[in-house]
Design an enzyme around this catalytic site. Sequence first.
Site, PDB file in Angstrom:
ATOM      1  N   LEU A  38       0.852  -1.185   0.000  1.00  0.00           N
ATOM      2  CA  LEU A  38       0.000   0.000   0.000  1.00  0.00           C
ATOM      3  C   LEU A  38       0.890   1.239   0.000  1.00  0.00           C
ATOM      4  O   LEU A  38       1.863   1.305   0.765  1.00  0.00           O
ATOM      5  CB  LEU A  38      -0.896   0.038   1.240  1.00  0.00           C
ATOM      6  N   ASP A  39       0.574   2.219  -0.839  1.00  0.00           N
ATOM      7  CA  ASP A  39       1.299   3.484  -0.817  1.00  0.00           C
ATOM      8  C   ASP A  39       1.167   4.107   0.567  1.00  0.00           C
ATOM      9  O   ASP A  39       0.160   3.879   1.265  1.00  0.00           O
ATOM     10  CB  ASP A  39       0.739   4.447  -1.864  1.00  0.00           C
ATOM     11  N   PRO A  40       2.159   4.910   1.002  1.00  0.00           N
ATOM     12  CA  PRO A  40       2.112   5.479   2.360  1.00  0.00           C
ATOM     13  C   PRO A  40       0.827   6.219   2.701  1.00  0.00           C
ATOM     14  O   PRO A  40       0.314   6.105   3.812  1.00  0.00           O
ATOM     15  CB  PRO A  40       3.317   6.441   2.355  1.00  0.00           C
ATOM     16  N   VAL A  42      -2.152   5.716   1.488  1.00  0.00           N
ATOM     17  CA  VAL A  42      -3.340   4.868   1.376  1.00  0.00           C
ATOM     18  C   VAL A  42      -3.530   4.077   2.671  1.00  0.00           C
ATOM     19  O   VAL A  42      -2.579   3.530   3.229  1.00  0.00           O
ATOM     20  CB  VAL A  42      -3.217   3.895   0.178  1.00  0.00           C
TER      21      VAL A  42
END
Length: 297
Positions: A38-40, A42
Amino acid sequence: MLNGILVIDKDSGMTSADVVYHLRKALHIRKIGHAGTLDPEVTGVLPIAIGQATKLIEMMHTRPKAYIGSGLFGYRTDSYDTEGKVLEEKKLTEAFSASEIQDKMHSFKGTITQVPPIYSAVKVNGKHLYEYAREGIEVERPKREVEVYKYDLTRKPEFDSEKGEESFSFQIECSKGTYVRSLVNDLGEKMNTPAVMTHLRRVASSGFDISQAVKLDEIIKNPEKAAELIQPIDAFFKDYETIDLNEGKWLKVKNGALISLKTDAKSVALRYNGRVKAIYQKTAKGYRPKLMLLQNE
Protein backbone atom coordinates in the site's frame (compact mmCIF):
# COMPACT_ATOMS: atom_id res chain seq x y z
CA MET A 1 5.21 -19.72 17.32
CA LEU A 2 2.48 -17.80 15.53
CA ASN A 3 1.30 -19.13 12.17
CA GLY A 4 -1.33 -17.25 10.19
CA ILE A 5 -2.39 -13.94 8.67
CA LEU A 6 -2.68 -10.80 10.74
CA VAL A 7 -4.93 -8.34 8.91
CA ILE A 8 -3.69 -4.83 9.67
CA ASP A 9 -5.72 -1.66 9.06
CA LYS A 10 -2.79 0.49 7.94
CA ASP A 11 -2.77 4.18 8.81
CA SER A 12 -1.76 6.95 6.42
CA GLY A 13 1.88 8.08 6.44
CA MET A 14 3.34 4.61 6.96
CA THR A 15 4.84 2.27 4.37
CA SER A 16 3.99 -1.43 4.22
CA ALA A 17 7.63 -2.18 5.12
CA ASP A 18 7.26 0.01 8.23
CA VAL A 19 4.36 -2.17 9.38
CA VAL A 20 6.45 -5.33 8.99
CA TYR A 21 9.36 -3.72 10.86
CA HIS A 22 7.21 -2.73 13.85
CA LEU A 23 5.53 -6.14 14.02
CA ARG A 24 8.89 -7.93 14.00
CA LYS A 25 9.96 -5.81 16.97
CA ALA A 26 6.70 -6.21 18.87
CA LEU A 27 6.26 -9.95 18.30
CA HIS A 28 9.96 -10.91 18.27
CA ILE A 29 9.40 -12.92 15.08
CA ARG A 30 11.60 -12.64 11.99
CA LYS A 31 9.42 -14.68 9.64
CA ILE A 32 6.94 -11.96 8.66
CA GLY A 33 5.99 -10.51 5.27
CA HIS A 34 3.21 -8.44 3.72
CA ALA A 35 1.01 -9.25 0.72
CA GLY A 36 0.15 -6.34 -1.55
CA THR A 37 2.02 -3.07 -0.96
CA LEU A 38 0.00 0.00 0.00
CA ASP A 39 1.30 3.48 -0.82
CA PRO A 40 2.11 5.48 2.36
CA GLU A 41 -0.93 7.77 2.03
CA VAL A 42 -3.34 4.87 1.38
CA THR A 43 -5.07 3.29 4.38
CA GLY A 44 -6.78 -0.02 4.98
CA VAL A 45 -6.30 -3.75 4.63
CA LEU A 46 -2.69 -4.94 4.65
CA PRO A 47 -2.48 -8.74 5.14
CA ILE A 48 0.62 -9.74 7.10
CA ALA A 49 1.78 -13.35 6.80
CA ILE A 50 3.49 -14.77 9.88
CA GLY A 51 5.45 -18.00 10.32
CA GLN A 52 4.31 -20.80 8.00
CA ALA A 53 1.88 -18.37 6.37
CA THR A 54 4.80 -16.60 4.64
CA LYS A 55 4.68 -19.52 2.19
CA LEU A 56 1.28 -18.19 1.06
CA ILE A 57 2.42 -14.71 0.05
CA GLU A 58 2.68 -15.41 -3.69
CA MET A 59 -0.80 -16.99 -3.65
CA MET A 60 -2.15 -14.10 -1.57
CA HIS A 61 -1.05 -11.64 -4.26
CA THR A 62 -3.28 -13.35 -6.82
CA ARG A 63 -6.54 -12.71 -4.93
CA PRO A 64 -8.71 -9.71 -5.95
CA LYS A 65 -8.55 -6.43 -4.04
CA ALA A 66 -11.31 -3.93 -3.20
CA TYR A 67 -11.08 -0.19 -2.58
CA ILE A 68 -13.21 2.80 -1.73
CA GLY A 69 -11.97 6.28 -2.54
CA SER A 70 -12.60 9.69 -3.99
CA GLY A 71 -11.45 11.77 -6.92
CA LEU A 72 -11.73 15.26 -8.29
CA PHE A 73 -12.31 16.63 -11.79
CA GLY A 74 -10.47 19.90 -12.37
CA TYR A 75 -6.75 19.24 -12.26
CA ARG A 76 -4.14 16.54 -12.90
CA THR A 77 -0.79 15.76 -11.25
CA ASP A 78 2.29 13.77 -12.26
CA SER A 79 1.60 11.23 -9.48
CA TYR A 80 -2.15 10.98 -10.24
CA ASP A 81 -2.90 11.89 -6.61
CA THR A 82 -2.75 15.08 -4.53
CA GLU A 83 0.88 14.44 -3.50
CA GLY A 84 2.29 15.26 -6.93
CA LYS A 85 3.10 18.31 -9.03
CA VAL A 86 0.12 19.90 -10.80
CA LEU A 87 0.48 19.42 -14.56
CA GLU A 88 -2.87 20.68 -15.79
CA GLU A 89 -5.83 22.67 -14.50
CA LYS A 90 -9.19 23.11 -16.19
CA LYS A 91 -12.16 24.77 -14.52
CA LEU A 92 -15.49 23.05 -15.11
CA THR A 93 -18.29 25.38 -16.19
CA GLU A 94 -20.97 22.76 -15.54
CA ALA A 95 -21.24 19.50 -13.64
CA PHE A 96 -21.01 16.03 -15.09
CA SER A 97 -24.08 13.96 -14.33
CA ALA A 98 -23.80 10.81 -12.24
CA SER A 99 -24.88 8.73 -15.25
CA GLU A 100 -22.15 10.25 -17.45
CA ILE A 101 -19.48 9.41 -14.89
CA GLN A 102 -20.89 5.95 -14.22
CA ASP A 103 -21.02 5.08 -17.93
CA LYS A 104 -17.36 6.00 -18.35
CA MET A 105 -16.43 4.04 -15.22
CA HIS A 106 -18.13 0.95 -16.61
CA SER A 107 -16.08 1.23 -19.80
CA PHE A 108 -13.05 0.13 -17.75
CA LYS A 109 -14.63 -3.15 -16.62
CA GLY A 110 -12.95 -6.31 -17.89
CA THR A 111 -9.36 -6.81 -19.02
CA ILE A 112 -7.64 -3.50 -19.73
CA THR A 113 -4.13 -2.33 -20.55
CA GLN A 114 -2.83 0.07 -17.94
CA VAL A 115 0.23 2.32 -17.69
CA PRO A 116 1.44 2.70 -14.06
CA PRO A 117 2.01 6.18 -12.61
CA ILE A 118 5.56 7.52 -12.87
CA TYR A 119 5.57 7.71 -9.07
CA SER A 120 5.20 3.96 -8.45
CA ALA A 121 7.30 1.00 -7.34
CA VAL A 122 7.26 -0.67 -10.77
CA LYS A 123 10.82 -1.44 -11.88
CA VAL A 124 12.45 -0.66 -15.22
CA ASN A 125 16.01 -1.96 -15.71
CA GLY A 126 16.26 -2.76 -12.00
CA LYS A 127 15.24 0.73 -10.89
CA HIS A 128 11.91 1.93 -9.45
CA LEU A 129 9.90 4.35 -11.58
CA TYR A 130 9.72 6.80 -8.68
CA GLU A 131 13.54 6.91 -8.62
CA TYR A 132 13.59 7.98 -12.28
CA ALA A 133 10.90 10.57 -11.51
CA ARG A 134 12.84 12.07 -8.60
CA GLU A 135 15.93 12.35 -10.80
CA GLY A 136 13.93 13.96 -13.60
CA ILE A 137 14.77 11.14 -16.02
CA GLU A 138 12.17 10.24 -18.63
CA VAL A 139 11.65 6.52 -19.08
CA GLU A 140 9.11 4.42 -20.95
CA ARG A 141 6.65 2.93 -18.50
CA PRO A 142 5.77 -0.72 -19.11
CA LYS A 143 2.16 -1.46 -20.03
CA ARG A 144 0.41 -4.25 -18.18
CA GLU A 145 -2.87 -6.10 -18.45
CA VAL A 146 -5.10 -5.97 -15.37
CA GLU A 147 -8.68 -6.97 -14.61
CA VAL A 148 -11.30 -4.54 -13.30
CA TYR A 149 -14.34 -6.34 -11.83
CA LYS A 150 -16.18 -3.30 -10.45
CA TYR A 151 -15.86 0.48 -10.87
CA ASP A 152 -18.90 2.33 -9.51
CA LEU A 153 -19.97 5.66 -8.05
CA THR A 154 -21.00 5.37 -4.41
CA ARG A 155 -22.79 8.70 -4.01
CA LYS A 156 -23.96 11.69 -6.03
CA PRO A 157 -21.02 13.81 -7.35
CA GLU A 158 -20.62 17.27 -5.80
CA PHE A 159 -19.99 20.30 -8.03
CA ASP A 160 -18.25 23.45 -6.76
CA SER A 161 -19.11 26.19 -9.26
CA GLU A 162 -16.75 28.72 -7.64
CA LYS A 163 -13.69 26.48 -7.90
CA GLY A 164 -14.84 24.82 -11.12
CA GLU A 165 -14.26 21.36 -9.61
CA GLU A 166 -16.40 18.26 -9.13
CA SER A 167 -15.72 15.59 -6.54
CA PHE A 168 -16.86 11.99 -6.77
CA SER A 169 -16.63 8.84 -4.65
CA PHE A 170 -16.11 5.33 -5.98
CA GLN A 171 -15.68 1.66 -5.18
CA ILE A 172 -13.36 -0.58 -7.17
CA GLU A 173 -12.68 -4.32 -7.25
CA CYS A 174 -9.68 -5.36 -9.31
CA SER A 175 -6.88 -7.83 -9.87
CA LYS A 176 -3.33 -7.60 -8.55
CA GLY A 177 -1.13 -5.00 -10.19
CA THR A 178 -3.97 -2.52 -10.78
CA TYR A 179 -3.20 1.10 -10.00
CA VAL A 180 -6.35 2.85 -8.80
CA ARG A 181 -4.63 6.22 -9.28
CA SER A 182 -4.31 5.36 -12.97
CA LEU A 183 -8.00 4.42 -13.16
CA VAL A 184 -8.91 7.86 -11.81
CA ASN A 185 -6.50 9.64 -14.16
CA ASP A 186 -7.75 7.61 -17.13
CA LEU A 187 -11.37 8.32 -16.18
CA GLY A 188 -10.54 12.01 -16.53
CA GLU A 189 -9.12 11.39 -19.99
CA LYS A 190 -12.34 9.66 -21.02
CA MET A 191 -14.32 12.64 -19.67
CA ASN A 192 -11.98 15.04 -21.54
CA THR A 193 -11.07 16.81 -18.34
CA PRO A 194 -8.17 16.38 -15.88
CA ALA A 195 -8.81 14.23 -12.80
CA VAL A 196 -6.88 13.31 -9.67
CA MET A 197 -7.36 10.80 -6.86
CA THR A 198 -7.90 12.54 -3.52
CA HIS A 199 -8.32 9.60 -1.11
CA LEU A 200 -8.01 5.81 -1.16
CA ARG A 201 -8.75 3.04 1.33
CA ARG A 202 -8.36 -0.68 0.67
CA VAL A 203 -11.25 -2.62 2.20
CA ALA A 204 -10.39 -6.17 1.07
CA SER A 205 -7.33 -8.11 -0.07
CA SER A 206 -6.13 -11.73 -0.20
CA GLY A 207 -9.55 -13.01 0.83
CA PHE A 208 -9.72 -10.87 4.00
CA ASP A 209 -11.65 -7.65 4.62
CA ILE A 210 -11.65 -4.59 6.84
CA SER A 211 -13.99 -6.22 9.40
CA GLN A 212 -11.15 -8.60 10.27
CA ALA A 213 -8.51 -5.88 10.53
CA VAL A 214 -6.75 -4.49 13.60
CA LYS A 215 -4.74 -1.31 14.07
CA LEU A 216 -0.97 -1.72 14.30
CA ASP A 217 -0.84 0.30 17.55
CA GLU A 218 -3.16 -2.20 19.21
CA ILE A 219 -0.66 -5.00 18.55
CA ILE A 220 2.37 -2.89 19.51
CA LYS A 221 0.77 -1.98 22.86
CA ASN A 222 -0.54 -5.53 23.52
CA PRO A 223 1.58 -8.06 21.55
CA GLU A 224 -0.22 -10.97 23.22
CA LYS A 225 -3.42 -9.95 21.37
CA ALA A 226 -1.85 -11.09 18.09
CA ALA A 227 -2.56 -14.72 19.02
CA GLU A 228 -6.29 -13.89 19.46
CA LEU A 229 -6.60 -11.77 16.31
CA ILE A 230 -4.52 -13.74 13.83
CA GLN A 231 -6.42 -15.51 11.04
CA PRO A 232 -5.45 -19.21 10.79
CA ILE A 233 -3.72 -20.45 7.64
CA ASP A 234 -6.77 -22.64 6.96
CA ALA A 235 -8.93 -19.50 6.56
CA PHE A 236 -7.05 -18.66 3.36
CA PHE A 237 -8.20 -21.95 1.82
CA LYS A 238 -11.88 -21.71 2.80
CA ASP A 239 -12.89 -21.78 -0.90
CA TYR A 240 -10.85 -24.91 -1.65
CA GLU A 241 -12.17 -28.44 -1.60
CA THR A 242 -10.77 -29.90 1.63
CA ILE A 243 -9.95 -33.58 2.12
CA ASP A 244 -9.12 -35.15 5.50
CA LEU A 245 -6.23 -37.61 5.26
CA ASN A 246 -6.07 -41.01 6.89
CA GLU A 247 -2.79 -42.17 8.44
CA GLY A 248 -1.62 -43.92 5.28
CA LYS A 249 -2.21 -40.95 2.99
CA TRP A 250 -0.68 -38.59 5.54
CA LEU A 251 2.57 -40.54 5.55
CA LYS A 252 2.74 -40.20 1.76
CA VAL A 253 1.91 -36.50 1.83
CA LYS A 254 4.59 -35.85 4.48
CA ASN A 255 7.13 -37.15 1.97
CA GLY A 256 5.66 -35.17 -0.91
CA ALA A 257 4.55 -38.32 -2.74
CA LEU A 258 2.17 -38.56 -5.67
CA ILE A 259 -1.27 -39.68 -4.45
CA SER A 260 -4.68 -40.54 -5.87
CA LEU A 261 -7.81 -38.76 -4.63
CA LYS A 262 -11.52 -39.23 -5.22
CA THR A 263 -12.09 -35.77 -6.70
CA ASP A 264 -11.77 -33.87 -9.97
CA ALA A 265 -10.75 -30.55 -8.39
CA LYS A 266 -7.69 -28.87 -9.91
CA SER A 267 -6.32 -28.03 -6.46
CA VAL A 268 -7.25 -29.46 -3.06
CA ALA A 269 -6.41 -28.63 0.54
CA LEU A 270 -5.25 -31.73 2.41
CA ARG A 271 -5.95 -31.70 6.13
CA TYR A 272 -4.57 -33.83 8.95
CA ASN A 273 -5.41 -33.49 12.65
CA GLY A 274 -7.72 -30.59 11.83
CA ARG A 275 -5.11 -28.47 10.00
CA VAL A 276 -4.34 -27.94 6.31
CA LYS A 277 -0.93 -29.50 5.77
CA ALA A 278 -0.55 -29.31 1.99
CA ILE A 279 -2.08 -28.05 -1.23
CA TYR A 280 -2.00 -30.66 -3.97
CA GLN A 281 -2.75 -30.08 -7.64
CA LYS A 282 -4.10 -32.44 -10.27
CA THR A 283 -1.76 -33.88 -12.93
CA ALA A 284 -2.17 -36.57 -15.58
CA LYS A 285 -0.74 -39.19 -13.20
CA GLY A 286 -2.45 -38.10 -9.97
CA TYR A 287 -2.12 -35.34 -7.39
CA ARG A 288 1.25 -33.73 -6.67
CA PRO A 289 2.39 -31.15 -4.07
CA LYS A 290 1.88 -27.49 -4.92
CA LEU A 291 2.51 -26.09 -1.44
CA MET A 292 3.65 -27.84 1.73
CA LEU A 293 2.52 -26.54 5.14
CA LEU A 294 3.69 -29.35 7.39
CA GLN A 295 4.39 -27.03 10.35
CA ASN A 296 0.87 -25.57 10.34
CA GLU A 297 -0.12 -26.26 13.94
